[in-house]
Each structure stands twice: as C-alpha cells, then as structure tokens.
Design a protein around this motif. Sequence first.
Motif, PDB file in Angstrom:
ATOM      1  N   GLY A 110       0.822  -1.200   0.000  1.00 18.89           N
ATOM      2  CA  GLY A 110       0.000   0.000   0.000  1.00 18.89           C
ATOM      3  C   GLY A 110       0.859   1.252   0.000  1.00 18.89           C
ATOM      4  N   ASP A 111       0.244   2.356  -0.445  1.00 20.19           N
ATOM      5  CA  ASP A 111       0.946   3.643  -0.387  1.00 20.19           C
ATOM      6  C   ASP A 111       1.231   4.010   1.070  1.00 20.19           C
ATOM      7  N   GLY A 112       0.281   3.679   1.965  1.00 20.39           N
ATOM      8  CA  GLY A 112       0.490   3.972   3.378  1.00 20.39           C
ATOM      9  C   GLY A 112       1.697   3.230   3.923  1.00 20.39           C
ATOM     10  N   ALA A 113       1.784   1.956   3.629  1.00 23.04           N
ATOM     11  CA  ALA A 113       2.877   1.143   4.161  1.00 23.04           C
ATOM     12  C   ALA A 113       4.207   1.506   3.520  1.00 23.04           C
ATOM     13  N   VAL A 133       3.784  -0.058  -5.746  1.00 21.70           N
ATOM     14  CA  VAL A 133       3.075   0.693  -4.706  1.00 21.70           C
ATOM     15  C   VAL A 133       1.626   0.863  -5.179  1.00 21.70           C
ATOM     16  N   TRP A 134       0.739   0.220  -4.461  1.00 23.02           N
ATOM     17  CA  TRP A 134      -0.695   0.196  -4.778  1.00 23.02           C
ATOM     18  C   TRP A 134      -1.250   1.526  -4.267  1.00 23.02           C
ATOM     19  N   ASN A 135      -1.194   2.514  -5.118  1.00 24.15           N
ATOM     20  CA  ASN A 135      -1.430   3.884  -4.674  1.00 24.15           C
ATOM     21  C   ASN A 135      -2.909   4.241  -4.787  1.00 24.15           C
ATOM     22  N   ASN A 136      -3.573   4.305  -3.640  1.00 24.07           N
ATOM     23  CA  ASN A 136      -4.991   4.690  -3.624  1.00 24.07           C
ATOM     24  C   ASN A 136      -5.228   5.888  -2.702  1.00 24.07           C
ATOM     25  N   TYR A 137      -4.166   6.597  -2.383  1.00 26.94           N
ATOM     26  CA  TYR A 137      -4.247   7.831  -1.595  1.00 26.94           C
ATOM     27  C   TYR A 137      -4.984   7.651  -0.269  1.00 26.94           C
ATOM     28  N   ALA A 138      -4.852   6.489   0.308  1.00 30.24           N
ATOM     29  CA  ALA A 138      -5.594   6.269   1.561  1.00 30.24           C
ATOM     30  C   ALA A 138      -5.089   5.029   2.299  1.00 30.24           C
ATOM     31  N   TYR A 139      -5.382   4.986   3.581  1.00 27.58           N
ATOM     32  CA  TYR A 139      -5.373   3.734   4.322  1.00 27.58           C
ATOM     33  C   TYR A 139      -6.706   3.083   3.966  1.00 27.58           C
ATOM     34  N   ALA A 140      -6.739   2.578   2.741  1.00 26.50           N
ATOM     35  CA  ALA A 140      -8.048   2.311   2.130  1.00 26.50           C
ATOM     36  C   ALA A 140      -8.806   1.187   2.821  1.00 26.50           C
ATOM     37  N   SER A 141      -8.092   0.185   3.323  1.00 28.80           N
ATOM     38  CA  SER A 141      -8.824  -0.917   3.958  1.00 28.80           C
ATOM     39  C   SER A 141      -9.593  -0.401   5.172  1.00 28.80           C
TER      40      SER A 141
HETATM   41 MG   LIG Z   1      -3.523   2.786   0.443  1.00 30.78          MG
END
Ligand SMILES: [Mg+2]
Length: 603
Positions: A464-467, A489-497
């Motif tokens: 994740g982008d966060g990690a 980097v799975w970039n979704n601009y969030a701690y999406a989970s």
């Molecule tokens: Mg994310």
Amino acid sequence: MAKNMLDGAQVIVDYLIREKVPYAFGLCGHGNIQFIDALYERSADIKTISVHHETVAGFMADVYYRVSGQPTATFTSCGPGSANLPIALGNSFLDSVPFLAVTGNIPTSQFNRGAFQELYRHYQADFPSTVRAYCKRVFQPTRGEMVPLAVRQAWKTMVTGRPGPVVLDVPFDVFREAAAEETPKPEEWSANISCRCGADPEGLKRAVDMLLSAERPVIVIGQGVKYGGAAADLKTLAEKLDIPVAWSASGTGGIDTSHRLALGLVARNGPYQANHAARQADVLLALGVRFDDRTSSSWLPGYSFTIPPTRLIHVDIDPDEIGRNYPVALGLMADVRTFLRQVLGEIDARKDIGAKAAARAKWLGTIAGYRKEWEAFIAPGFVDEGSPINPQRAAREIDAALPEDGILVSDIGVHHNWLIAFCKPKRPDSLIGSMGFGPMGFGVAGALGAKLAAPDRPCVSVCGDGAFFMHASVLGTAVEYNIPVVWVVWNNYAYASIRGLQRGYLGGRELATDFRHPETGAPYNPDFAAMARSAGVDGVRVDRAADLGDAVRAGIATGRPYLIDAHISADRNPGGAGVWQLPGLGQSQPAIGGRYQPPIFSD
Ligand SMILES: [Mg+2]
Ligand SMILES: Cc1ncc(C[n+]2csc(CCOP(=O)(O)OP(=O)(O)O)c2C)c(N)n1
C-alpha cells in the motif's frame, strides 16, 4: 581472558555459522557494537546487512525463512533499537516463522541503576518482559559462560515443535566475557531432532474411515502444508480420493491453484465454490489450519463453515490450535506431512476406497456449478479499462506478469485482500503474506529477504501507499546491497482498507484514513517514483491497467531495484461468499450467495 577462549559474541556468531546462517540483518547501537565486531571477524562466513529501521531487519529475516526454510538472525541495540523489533517478532510469532533476535542490553554491572537506555522501573534490564508476548521464548545469559547453553537452547526452541522467533538478550559485558573454548555443535543439540510426529494409530484409522465414508468431503489446508513440505503428499491424497481442496490465506499455494481439485480461498472474500463447498461438507479434513476469524467468516455458521453438522478432523503439530474455535469429531496432534503419508499408507491397505466414488464424483459436479456462478460474477472486473485501475484487474495483471517461479510478497491492506482472491500461484512459496499479526511494512521489507533467499527468482513487493511511505527506507537498503526487487506501490491515496470499514460500518464518517493536500483538499501523496529515483532506484508511474503487466515485466528485466507507482481505485472492495464481523458494529454481507442452512434430519 584465558587463551583460546571465545567470548560471548564470538560464540553466538560461531554458532550461527555452524547453523549455516548466511545473513545477519540489523542495526547498530552502542549496545551491540561488540556483537557487530564478532560479525566483522567472521565476515567471510556470514554476511551482515545493515538496515535503516529494525523492523525491516525482522521482516527480512522472516521472509528469508519463508522462501528458503533457513532461519537467520537479527541484531539490534539496547533500548529503542530493540524496541523497534517487537512488531516483526509478533508477526513471525503468530505466523510460526523462526528467526533468532540477538538484542543488546546494558552491562550487568549497571543493572537497576537506570543507565542510558535501561528499562528498569519494574525490573532490571527488562527487555525480556517487553517481548515475552511477542516471541516463543526469551533467553538472557548474564555471564559469559551462560552463552553457549543459551544460544543452543534458543536455536532448538526456535526450530522445534511449532517454530517461532526467539530472543537472545545479551548484556553488554556478556558479549565480551570469556564464554567457552568451543561452540556447541548443532549436530548434538538441534540438527538431529525430528518433530515430524505422526498421528496415533487408532486415530489414523478413524480418520481414514471418516474420509472413505464421506459423500461431500473437503480438505482445507493452512500454512502447515506449505512450510511443512507436505504439498506433494497432499496432492497425492486429494487425487487418490478425488477430494477438493480449499485453503486459508496462509495456505495459498499449498496446492497448485489451477489444479482441477483446487477450490480457492475459504474466507470472507473467498470465492463461492470454496466457501459454499466447505460449509456443506459432511467431513472436513483441516491440515495445519488455525481457523482464524478471516478464514472462518468470524465463526458465524453457514458462511465459511458449518461445524457441526460438518464433522471436523483437525490435524496440527500444535494441540493448542485443535479445538480452539470449532468442536472436533477427531483431533490429531501430528506433523501434517507425516500424517498425510500415514493416511496414504493406510489407504493403500484398504480394499474399498472406491465405495463412495460415485457420491464424490457427484459432489465434484455440484461444485463445478458453483465455480461457474463465481466465474460469471467476477468476469466484468477483468476487462475493466478504467483509470485509476480496477483493483481486481490490477491483481490479475501483476500476477500474470510474474513467471511461475516468481515470488510476490504482499503487504497488509485492501491490496492484500485483492491479491489473495485473484492471484493464481502454482507453488507454495510464490504468494507470501502475513495473516496473524498483519503489520504494515511486512511486504515492503519482506521482499528484500525473499530476494536474498532466492537470487535467481523475480521478487515483487505489492504494498500500500500507506505502508510504503512508512517504510520507504528500504529503497536505500536495496541500493546499498544491490538487491533487485520490484515494488508495486498500490497507490490509492488512503489507508483504504480502514476507510472501507468506515464506509461500510460507520455510515461513511471518514476521518484519519485518507491523504489530502491541506489547501486544495486534493488527494495527496509523495511522488513515489521520484522518491525512488532520489534514492537511486528506477521509478515509473502507471495509470492504465493495460500498462501494469508490462511495467512489472520491465522492472524485473532491469535486474535492479525498481519501483512502480500504480494508481489503483479504492472505490471497490473485494467481495466474496463469506462475511466479516466487527462485534458491536455489525457484519458485512456476502457478495454472492447467502447463508447456508444445513437441512434438519429427523431420526
Ligand atoms: Mg492505500
Ligand atoms: C503497523 C500497522 N499500523 C496500523 C495497522 C492497521 N492497518 C491495517 S491496514 C491499514 C491501511 C494500510 O494502508 P495502505 O498501506 O495504503 O494499504 P491499503 O489498505 O490502502 O491497500 C492500516 C492502517 C497495521 N496493520 N499495521
């Protein structure tokens, strides 16, 4: 020191070398420079990798083992240096992965005086209390001559029974005190111990009776099959009796996922055929499975399992896991591979293994129907050309870009849920994830350990982008030691989970789960590709699904560390036939099918 005596640090390093440990991963501090000095002396026999965060060292050691089967060691200083380690210890502990953590502590002569970096308010030099919940055992030799015993016992504890990380906490002076003339020999203390115990003969017969009389049998496999080297025997048994095989996330790859008897993941986001078969099974053979909440749809009956009336045969090396969450018709403490070989032997001696063959063939036919329904349900996701990239498509593109022997190490987050649902590994060690403790950063750093363990195999971290932002220091480590991993980097601009949970359970009240620019309110993240380039790592950005696979292939082909900043949608969550409950907040609904109600039979 008497002539020819080894000091504490030398004994530990020599023992590691005798145990064929190729790497020590760690970070310096005043509390471990003596240990590092012993590593220096033996640098021809054991390579030292210096990282930029202690947790990274632990994750590298963890995944090194998952790929190679060889435990390694970490070294960290006293106080904060070692206090950075418990996240990695907890991760390995809950996933039953061994590594030896050599932690420095303050000199014994300063115990209880509140010396720099001593944890002393409850007990002297109290790092052992800090980590006792996070590892299998802690050893703290307080005199040089205690080191040989401590190191050999630590190693043995780590690798026997249910493996797990062990801490060897060494006070500063003990590293330099005379310890022994000779280091203990692994062939006397650990190498010749086998824990491949079999099931008791009566229990074995009962297990075979139950399997042979079943009309709707299912085998569910966990990590015990993968790391217990039982994959080949599992396949033989499944084929011999035509029993379909499902897996927990940790068991993924224990059977080739494209095998005709492979059902898929039993989980909240597992496919219909896996959950719907497992919850209707009359006999369920569970091999090295923990039955955690995510595997079991939070133990709510009728989604992943319905035990009872399903009769459970639960086989595990650790009896603590048997009967923890489900009643057992038969529980057997055994090594999974030994058990499978016993079963195969017993079946060969039986005359009537075909007695229920027709019922089992009918069962497989029914399951094929469930599979068709699932495949129609997921088909649209694979052809979605939208941008940001559809996550289901992303998982499939990344997976398809990896050769059969490739290794994908996943981090923790929504990307992990997509990957375990849609990657199709053929080998036990091709899709690696953390299922117990689930610390962010596991995949970011773990891929480095994978690559060192298997230099000839492509190693990709999907994180994740966060990690990634949390553990971006890995870029430097990859450059410094020339470790050619590819980060997607799975970039979704969030701690999406976690944001997904706010959306699903809290009516969309979102706070502290996405990344935004303070002035524009637009999604914010660093430019990860530029960040990689600043560290000397090639970096590219990908926005279209059609380009993702090529980017992964290109990254692998460079033979250098490489980063792909992949822009992936967070508006969808992976749906499956199971559910997940957050007590007090509610439970999710299955995306396909409903709750299975077992028929009620009157006597
Ligand atoms: Mg994310
Ligand atoms: C060290 C740590 N902190 C917090 C969490 C809780 N947590 C689980 S997933 C997650 C979000 C991860 O975000 P990201 O890395 O961007 O992955 P995504 O879910 O967006 O794919 C968080 C905060 C955790 N598992 N580990």
